[in-house]
Design a protein around this motif. Sequence first.
Motif, PDB file in Angstrom:
ATOM      1  N   LYS A 167       0.841  -1.195   0.000  1.00 37.57           N
ATOM      2  CA  LYS A 167       0.000   0.000   0.000  1.00 37.57           C
ATOM      3  C   LYS A 167       0.877   1.247   0.000  1.00 37.57           C
ATOM      4  O   LYS A 167       1.916   1.281   0.650  1.00 37.57           O
ATOM      5  CB  LYS A 167      -0.903   0.029   1.243  1.00 37.57           C
ATOM      6  N   PHE A 168       0.445   2.263  -0.731  1.00 33.02           N
ATOM      7  CA  PHE A 168       1.104   3.567  -0.685  1.00 33.02           C
ATOM      8  C   PHE A 168       0.796   4.202   0.668  1.00 33.02           C
ATOM      9  O   PHE A 168      -0.364   4.326   1.051  1.00 33.02           O
ATOM     10  CB  PHE A 168       0.581   4.451  -1.809  1.00 33.02           C
ATOM     11  N   HIS A 197      14.417  -1.593  -8.939  1.00 31.56           N
ATOM     12  CA  HIS A 197      13.205  -1.600  -8.113  1.00 31.56           C
ATOM     13  C   HIS A 197      12.904  -0.199  -7.568  1.00 31.56           C
ATOM     14  O   HIS A 197      11.736   0.186  -7.455  1.00 31.56           O
ATOM     15  CB  HIS A 197      13.359  -2.599  -6.966  1.00 31.56           C
ATOM     16  N   VAL A 198      13.937   0.550  -7.251  1.00 33.11           N
ATOM     17  CA  VAL A 198      13.746   1.934  -6.818  1.00 33.11           C
ATOM     18  C   VAL A 198      13.176   2.760  -7.963  1.00 33.11           C
ATOM     19  O   VAL A 198      12.261   3.575  -7.768  1.00 33.11           O
ATOM     20  CB  VAL A 198      15.074   2.546  -6.330  1.00 33.11           C
ATOM     21  N   LYS A 199      13.697   2.546  -9.155  1.00 34.90           N
ATOM     22  CA  LYS A 199      13.214   3.292 -10.323  1.00 34.90           C
ATOM     23  C   LYS A 199      11.746   2.978 -10.594  1.00 34.90           C
ATOM     24  O   LYS A 199      10.946   3.870 -10.881  1.00 34.90           O
ATOM     25  CB  LYS A 199      14.053   2.915 -11.550  1.00 34.90           C
ATOM     26  N   ARG A 200      11.363   1.701 -10.490  1.00 36.59           N
ATOM     27  CA  ARG A 200       9.962   1.309 -10.686  1.00 36.59           C
ATOM     28  C   ARG A 200       9.076   1.963  -9.643  1.00 36.59           C
ATOM     29  O   ARG A 200       8.006   2.488  -9.950  1.00 36.59           O
ATOM     30  CB  ARG A 200       9.865  -0.222 -10.626  1.00 36.59           C
ATOM     31  N   TRP A 201       9.537   1.944  -8.388  1.00 32.92           N
ATOM     32  CA  TRP A 201       8.804   2.568  -7.288  1.00 32.92           C
ATOM     33  C   TRP A 201       8.620   4.057  -7.524  1.00 32.92           C
ATOM     34  O   TRP A 201       7.508   4.593  -7.377  1.00 32.92           O
ATOM     35  CB  TRP A 201       9.573   2.289  -5.997  1.00 32.92           C
ATOM     36  N   TRP A 202       9.696   4.730  -7.914  1.00 27.85           N
ATOM     37  CA  TRP A 202       9.614   6.167  -8.154  1.00 27.85           C
ATOM     38  C   TRP A 202       8.648   6.477  -9.299  1.00 27.85           C
ATOM     39  O   TRP A 202       7.821   7.398  -9.199  1.00 27.85           O
ATOM     40  CB  TRP A 202      10.982   6.761  -8.461  1.00 27.85           C
ATOM     41  N   ASP A 203       8.742   5.735 -10.370  1.00 32.34           N
ATOM     42  CA  ASP A 203       7.843   5.967 -11.504  1.00 32.34           C
ATOM     43  C   ASP A 203       6.388   5.844 -11.081  1.00 32.34           C
ATOM     44  O   ASP A 203       5.518   6.567 -11.597  1.00 32.34           O
ATOM     45  CB  ASP A 203       8.138   4.971 -12.630  1.00 32.34           C
ATOM     46  N   GLN A 204       6.120   4.959 -10.150  1.00 36.96           N
ATOM     47  CA  GLN A 204       4.742   4.733  -9.689  1.00 36.96           C
ATOM     48  C   GLN A 204       4.265   5.831  -8.740  1.00 36.96           C
ATOM     49  O   GLN A 204       3.190   6.414  -8.935  1.00 36.96           O
ATOM     50  CB  GLN A 204       4.629   3.371  -9.010  1.00 36.96           C
ATOM     51  N   ILE A 205       5.050   6.140  -7.718  1.00 40.09           N
ATOM     52  CA  ILE A 205       4.572   7.114  -6.729  1.00 40.09           C
ATOM     53  C   ILE A 205       4.571   8.537  -7.278  1.00 40.09           C
ATOM     54  O   ILE A 205       3.750   9.371  -6.879  1.00 40.09           O
ATOM     55  CB  ILE A 205       5.389   7.048  -5.421  1.00 40.09           C
ATOM     56  N   SER A 206       5.455   8.843  -8.202  1.00 43.53           N
ATOM     57  CA  SER A 206       5.542  10.206  -8.731  1.00 43.53           C
ATOM     58  C   SER A 206       4.386  10.548  -9.655  1.00 43.53           C
ATOM     59  O   SER A 206       4.183  11.726  -9.979  1.00 43.53           O
ATOM     60  CB  SER A 206       6.868  10.410  -9.467  1.00 43.53           C
ATOM     61  N   GLN A 207       3.618   9.549 -10.073  1.00 36.80           N
ATOM     62  CA  GLN A 207       2.481   9.797 -10.948  1.00 36.80           C
ATOM     63  C   GLN A 207       1.168   9.940 -10.177  1.00 36.80           C
ATOM     64  O   GLN A 207       0.113  10.148 -10.794  1.00 36.80           O
ATOM     65  CB  GLN A 207       2.348   8.659 -11.967  1.00 36.80           C
ATOM     66  N   ARG A 208       1.225   9.862  -8.868  1.00 39.01           N
ATOM     67  CA  ARG A 208      -0.009  10.014  -8.098  1.00 39.01           C
ATOM     68  C   ARG A 208      -0.627  11.392  -8.323  1.00 39.01           C
ATOM     69  O   ARG A 208       0.085  12.399  -8.434  1.00 39.01           O
ATOM     70  CB  ARG A 208       0.254   9.791  -6.602  1.00 39.01           C
ATOM     71  N   GLU A 209      -1.942  11.423  -8.364  1.00 44.02           N
ATOM     72  CA  GLU A 209      -2.656  12.675  -8.636  1.00 44.02           C
ATOM     73  C   GLU A 209      -2.312  13.746  -7.613  1.00 44.02           C
ATOM     74  O   GLU A 209      -2.148  14.921  -7.959  1.00 44.02           O
ATOM     75  CB  GLU A 209      -4.163  12.418  -8.639  1.00 44.02           C
ATOM     76  N   SER A 210      -2.174  13.348  -6.352  1.00 46.53           N
ATOM     77  CA  SER A 210      -1.849  14.313  -5.300  1.00 46.53           C
ATOM     78  C   SER A 210      -0.520  14.997  -5.576  1.00 46.53           C
ATOM     79  O   SER A 210      -0.379  16.215  -5.397  1.00 46.53           O
ATOM     80  CB  SER A 210      -1.809  13.612  -3.937  1.00 46.53           C
ATOM     81  N   TRP A 211       0.474  14.228  -6.000  1.00 44.30           N
ATOM     82  CA  TRP A 211       1.801  14.793  -6.252  1.00 44.30           C
ATOM     83  C   TRP A 211       1.799  15.662  -7.507  1.00 44.30           C
ATOM     84  O   TRP A 211       2.458  16.704  -7.544  1.00 44.30           O
ATOM     85  CB  TRP A 211       2.845  13.692  -6.368  1.00 44.30           C
ATOM     86  N   GLN A 212       1.054  15.274  -8.513  1.00 45.50           N
ATOM     87  CA  GLN A 212       0.961  16.088  -9.716  1.00 45.50           C
ATOM     88  C   GLN A 212       0.329  17.446  -9.407  1.00 45.50           C
ATOM     89  O   GLN A 212       0.712  18.465  -9.979  1.00 45.50           O
ATOM     90  CB  GLN A 212       0.162  15.344 -10.790  1.00 45.50           C
ATOM     91  N   LYS A 213      -0.612  17.486  -8.478  1.00 45.71           N
ATOM     92  CA  LYS A 213      -1.217  18.752  -8.056  1.00 45.71           C
ATOM     93  C   LYS A 213      -0.193  19.630  -7.358  1.00 45.71           C
ATOM     94  O   LYS A 213      -0.167  20.845  -7.550  1.00 45.71           O
ATOM     95  CB  LYS A 213      -2.406  18.487  -7.138  1.00 45.71           C
ATOM     96  N   VAL A 214       0.661  19.019  -6.540  1.00 46.63           N
ATOM     97  CA  VAL A 214       1.712  19.775  -5.846  1.00 46.63           C
ATOM     98  C   VAL A 214       2.670  20.391  -6.860  1.00 46.63           C
ATOM     99  O   VAL A 214       3.057  21.563  -6.742  1.00 46.63           O
ATOM    100  CB  VAL A 214       2.485  18.868  -4.866  1.00 46.63           C
ATOM    101  N   LEU A 215       3.049  19.622  -7.866  1.00 48.94           N
ATOM    102  CA  LEU A 215       3.971  20.129  -8.886  1.00 48.94           C
ATOM    103  C   LEU A 215       3.365  21.284  -9.673  1.00 48.94           C
ATOM    104  O   LEU A 215       4.072  22.224 -10.060  1.00 48.94           O
ATOM    105  CB  LEU A 215       4.376  18.993  -9.835  1.00 48.94           C
TER     106      LEU A 215
END
Length: 225
Positions: A167-168, A197-215
């Motif tokens: 879970k995130f 595995h870190v790269k896969r994780w980053w690609d996944q969490i960085s696309q969350r809608e909440s984070w895109q709103k922050v950016l």
Amino acid sequence: MASVKVFGSPASTEVQRVLACLFEKQVEFQLVKMDSFRGHRRMPECLKMQPGGEALTYQDQDKDALVESRAICRHVLEKFKNQGNRELLGEGSLERALIEQWVETEAQKFDPPSSELVFYLSIAPTLPDYLNRVETPPLEESKRKLEKVLKVYDQRLADNTFLAGNKFTLADLSHLPNAQLLMQIDQTRETFSKHAHVKRWWDQISQRESWQKVLEIAKQAPPLA
């Protein structure tokens, strides 16, 4: 008007961490933009709450103000536990302890080297009179420390989608601001990318809608206060 107020610059990693948490919890808030480099000109209302000149202040209906981003996130997750994403803090003592363990790893092992690398490789060169005011220290130790913690993350993420399991959670969210900046620097992006595995994780969490709103907020006009 929103009962939650966040004082700080949307470019600040501390502010971004809190905003991501608020978006995840679907909490309405007012962002009062402040410039971290102009402390003596800050709004009096903010100076009353952050006399030490902190880059971030959070205030809601409670009288006391908070200035540390991870403490603010924990407060938000407890105060607004019945709305938005309810998985960020975990359920049960074991899951919560596991999440807290990774949040502490971020704060103590990931944040120090990543903050130094981001500042000297990305932020400091853009400041006025940089070469006359700031002498860049040797960064090899910070690079070594970052590499060490990313190896630990890579091993963990080999068997788990996210740091605390499948879970995130706050453990992942806490990494977003500094990791975003590291991925914008060639040297540190390469360090991330060589850990699959870190790269896969980053690609996944960085696309969350909440984070895109922050950016999107971070792209807006610089603070006026």
